[in-house]
Design an enzyme around this catalytic site. Structure first.
Site, PDB file in Angstrom:
ATOM      1  N   GLY A  41       0.513  -1.418   0.185  1.00 47.29           N
ATOM      2  CA  GLY A  41      -0.101   0.456  -0.273  1.00 47.29           C
ATOM      3  C   GLY A  41       0.667   1.167  -0.250  1.00 47.29           C
ATOM      4  N   THR A  68       0.661   3.788   2.453  1.00 48.19           N
ATOM      5  CA  THR A  68       2.309   4.049   3.826  1.00 48.19           C
ATOM      6  C   THR A  68       3.440   2.623   3.367  1.00 48.19           C
ATOM      7  OG1 THR A  68      -0.660   3.914   4.616  1.00 48.19           O
ATOM      8  CG2 THR A  68       1.538   4.747   5.600  1.00 48.19           C
ATOM      9  N   GLY A  86       0.588  -0.767   6.430  1.00 45.47           N
ATOM     10  CA  GLY A  86      -0.191   0.044   6.624  1.00 45.47           C
ATOM     11  C   GLY A  86      -1.874  -0.918   6.994  1.00 45.47           C
ATOM     12  N   ALA A  87      -2.077  -0.275   7.262  1.00 39.14           N
ATOM     13  CA  ALA A  87      -4.309  -0.432   7.364  1.00 39.14           C
ATOM     14  C   ALA A  87      -4.839   0.525   7.005  1.00 39.14           C
ATOM     15  CB  ALA A  87      -4.335  -0.471   8.993  1.00 39.14           C
ATOM     16  N   GLY A 107      -6.966  -4.589   3.799  1.00 37.38           N
ATOM     17  CA  GLY A 107      -7.162  -5.439   2.102  1.00 37.38           C
ATOM     18  C   GLY A 107      -7.737  -3.843   1.362  1.00 37.38           C
ATOM     19  N   GLY A 158      -5.605  -2.724  -0.534  1.00 40.32           N
ATOM     20  CA  GLY A 158      -5.174  -3.283  -1.769  1.00 40.32           C
ATOM     21  C   GLY A 158      -5.356  -4.555  -2.464  1.00 40.32           C
ATOM     22  N   GLU A 174      -0.813 -10.238   3.955  1.00 38.87           N
ATOM     23  CA  GLU A 174      -0.240  -9.340   4.870  1.00 38.87           C
ATOM     24  C   GLU A 174      -0.371 -10.555   6.384  1.00 38.87           C
ATOM     25  OE1 GLU A 174      -1.578  -5.455   2.791  1.00 38.87           O
ATOM     26  OE2 GLU A 174      -3.336  -6.225   4.097  1.00 38.87           O
TER      27      GLU A 174
HETATM   28  C1  5RP Z   1      -3.517  -3.857   1.238  1.00 41.57           C
HETATM   29  C2  5RP Z   1      -3.683  -2.940   2.848  1.00 41.57           C
HETATM   30  C3  5RP Z   1      -3.348  -1.403   3.001  1.00 41.57           C
HETATM   31  O1  5RP Z   1      -2.391  -1.961   4.195  1.00 41.57           O
HETATM   32  C4  5RP Z   1      -4.276  -0.429   3.041  1.00 41.57           C
HETATM   33  O2  5RP Z   1      -4.864  -0.929   2.052  1.00 41.57           O
HETATM   34  C5  5RP Z   1      -3.791   0.459   3.524  1.00 41.57           C
HETATM   35  O3  5RP Z   1      -3.787   1.389   2.367  1.00 41.57           O
HETATM   36  P1  5RP Z   1      -2.612   2.754   2.110  1.00 41.57           P
HETATM   37  O4  5RP Z   1      -1.563   2.532   3.330  1.00 41.57           O
HETATM   38  O5  5RP Z   1      -2.456   3.076   0.854  1.00 41.57           O
HETATM   39  O6  5RP Z   1      -3.444   3.489   2.847  1.00 41.57           O
HETATM   40  O7  5RP Z   1      -4.136  -3.826   3.537  1.00 41.57           O
HETATM   41  O8  5RP Z   1      -3.697  -5.070   1.063  1.00 41.57           O
END
Ligand code: 5RP
Length: 236
Positions: free
Chosen positions: A29, A31, A84-85, A97, A99, A105
């Site tokens: 992701g 982050t 990230g989350a 999830g 992404g 993960e």
């Molecule tokens: C991917 C994830 C990512 O950690 C979550 O979607 C956060 O993404 P971002 O940092 O782009 O906001 O779970 O499966």
């Protein structure tokens, strides 16, 4: 400070935990991407770590930065995963999830002594559920699985539409594991453990985006700096 600056600030905090000799899980992701960049910069400066990426996208990024990679088959135990989350609450329960990488993960996080979450303030919520919960399902019989997912949602006291995730040109999104994702727009999840357990009892469900009792620390960045959150002692 832009949201992206905040993401980088939280990643900068997490890189402080990294020492030579560590086995790392690399999240997925926008982050986690900052964290992987920072690992790459440190590797160029002499840091000796070995890493397991949680997605093909992260593997490609890590390879481009010269980060030494391994697999969980070769290295089944890791010291630290940083990821990230999409949402995190005060107990460090997560929705992940967005992404589409939730399965790898979760496998990588569970193989790690520690999972640390990096996020900007927008991800912190009083209660999970505003972000649609991703549920990874096998393609075979997915419509029947979707019916079961609806039943589980109802039994767990939730409600809301369930949508098959689409890719950029409208075709179903396929995960790195060859599966589909059902996004469950529930609004609020009052009993995340119950919902997760019910969903996991459905044969076509591979994994849910609920990460419960897995993360032990979160670095959440806002305009004023980075706040450190710790999971309740018995939750991680
Ligand atoms: C991917 C994830 C990512 O950690 C979550 O979607 C956060 O993404 P971002 O940092 O782009 O906001 O779970 O499966």
């Amino acid at each position: 400070m832009t949201p992206d600056d905040m993401k980088r600030q939280s990643a900068l905090k997490a890189i402080e935990l990294v020492e030579s000799g560590m086995r790392l899980g690399l999240g997925t992701g926008s982050t986690a991407r900052h964290f992987v960049d920072l690992v790459g910069a440190k590797v160029k400066a002499g840091l000796d770590v070995i890493c397991v990426p949680t997605s093909i996208a992260t593997r490609i990024q890590a390879e481009s930065l010269g980060i030494r990679l391994t697999t969980l088959d070769e290295t089944p135990e890791l010291d630290l995963t940083v990821d990230g989350a999409d949402e995190l609450d005060d107990h460090l329960q997560l929705i992940k999830g967005g992404g589409g990488a939730l399965l790898r993960e979760k496998i990588v996080a569970m193989a790690s002594d520690r999972m640390v979450v990096i996020a900007d303030l927008s991800k912190r919520v009083p209660r999970l559920g505003a972000f649609a919960l991703p549920v990874e399902v096998v393609r075979f019989g997915w419509r029947s699985t979707e019916d079961w997912v609806h039943s589980c949602i109802e039994e767990a006291g939730c409600s809301g539409p369930v949508t098959l995730r689409s890719g950029p040109s409208g075709e179903p999104f396929i995960t790195d594991n060859g599966n589909y994702i059902l996004d469950c727009a529930l609004g609020r999840i009052d009993d995340a453990d119950m919902l997760h357990d019910l969903l996991k009892s459905v044969p076509g469900v591979v994994e849910t985006g609920l990460f419960l009792g897995i993360a032990d620390t979160a670095f959440v960045a806002d305009e004023n700096g980075v706040v450190t959150l710790s999971a309740p002692i018995n939750a991680a």
